[in-house]
Design an enzyme around this catalytic site. Structure first.
Site, PDB file in Angstrom:
ATOM      1  N   THR A  78       1.163  -2.417   0.073  1.00 21.44           N
ATOM      2  CA  THR A  78       1.351  -1.085   0.179  1.00 21.44           C
ATOM      3  C   THR A  78       0.839  -0.234   0.953  1.00 21.44           C
ATOM      4  O   THR A  78       0.956   1.047   0.844  1.00 21.44           O
ATOM      5  CB  THR A  78       0.947  -0.442  -1.553  1.00 21.44           C
ATOM      6  OG1 THR A  78      -0.530  -0.850  -1.362  1.00 21.44           O
ATOM      7  CG2 THR A  78       1.607  -1.459  -2.605  1.00 21.44           C
ATOM      8  N   TYR A  79       0.435  -0.784   2.120  1.00 21.67           N
ATOM      9  CA  TYR A  79      -0.280   0.098   3.206  1.00 21.67           C
ATOM     10  C   TYR A  79       0.704   0.275   4.078  1.00 21.67           C
ATOM     11  O   TYR A  79       1.813  -0.289   4.140  1.00 21.67           O
ATOM     12  CB  TYR A  79      -1.361  -0.678   3.879  1.00 21.67           C
ATOM     13  CG  TYR A  79      -2.344   0.052   4.633  1.00 21.67           C
ATOM     14  CD1 TYR A  79      -3.006   1.185   3.924  1.00 21.67           C
ATOM     15  CD2 TYR A  79      -2.513   0.141   6.135  1.00 21.67           C
ATOM     16  CE1 TYR A  79      -3.968   1.833   4.761  1.00 21.67           C
ATOM     17  CE2 TYR A  79      -3.388   0.929   6.868  1.00 21.67           C
ATOM     18  CZ  TYR A  79      -4.002   1.937   5.895  1.00 21.67           C
ATOM     19  OH  TYR A  79      -4.834   2.759   6.614  1.00 21.67           O
TER      20      TYR A  79
END
Length: 153
Positions: A53-54
């Site tokens: 999710t980065y």
């Protein structure tokens, strides 16, 4: 050498495992610096990388995560100026390049080759652990204050 190795995206306990991996070459070239890692914390950004999710993610697996660390210089390449770094110097560094680009990891290993000694900051050996608090935490806190439009008073 041992490293924490990420096999894909997901919950950290499901996608990271300590493994024996090939270590760096004995021969350093140019300005490369070999660092024996002493501390490599787990930051929220690291968890986001593991979960996928980065903003910047590994493009292939297996992958060695970790966005910052500190350690001791074990060897320097032939083009590293003697007044810059020497074997035995304690250093700390992170995944942000001088251009501001982020590389999603690599610090959760016993040894790491750093291509540019200007990315390393010296610190007394006794302060290797404390130096890590100067890396990503202050800019993160400052960014949060700016996002929240916080002002004195």
């Amino acid at each position: 050498m041992k490293a924490a190795v990420q096999s894909g995206f997901g919950e950290p306990d499901q996608v990271v495992e300590c493994q024996e991996v090939e270590g760096p070459s004995d021969k350093l070239s140019g300005t490369e610096v070999l660092v024996r890692m002493r501390f490599a914390p787990i930051n929220p950004a690291d968890i986001n990388v593991l979960e996928g999710t980065y903003m910047s993610l590994p493009t292939s697996f297996p992958h060695i995560p970790g966005s910052e660390g500190s350690g001791v210089v074990e060897a320097v390449g032939p083009d590293v100026p003697q007044d810059a770094l020497q074997v035995g110097d304690a250093v700390f560094f992170d995944s942000w390049s001088s251009s501001g680009a982020f590389s999603p990891g690599g610090f959760w290993r016993e040894l790491i080759v750093v291509p540019d000694p200007s990315a390393l900051r010296k610190v007394p050996v006794s302060q290797l652990e404390q130096a890590l608090m100067l890396q990503l935490i202050p800019p993160t806190a400052y960014g949060l204050l700016e996002c929240a439009d916080m002002h004195a008073g």
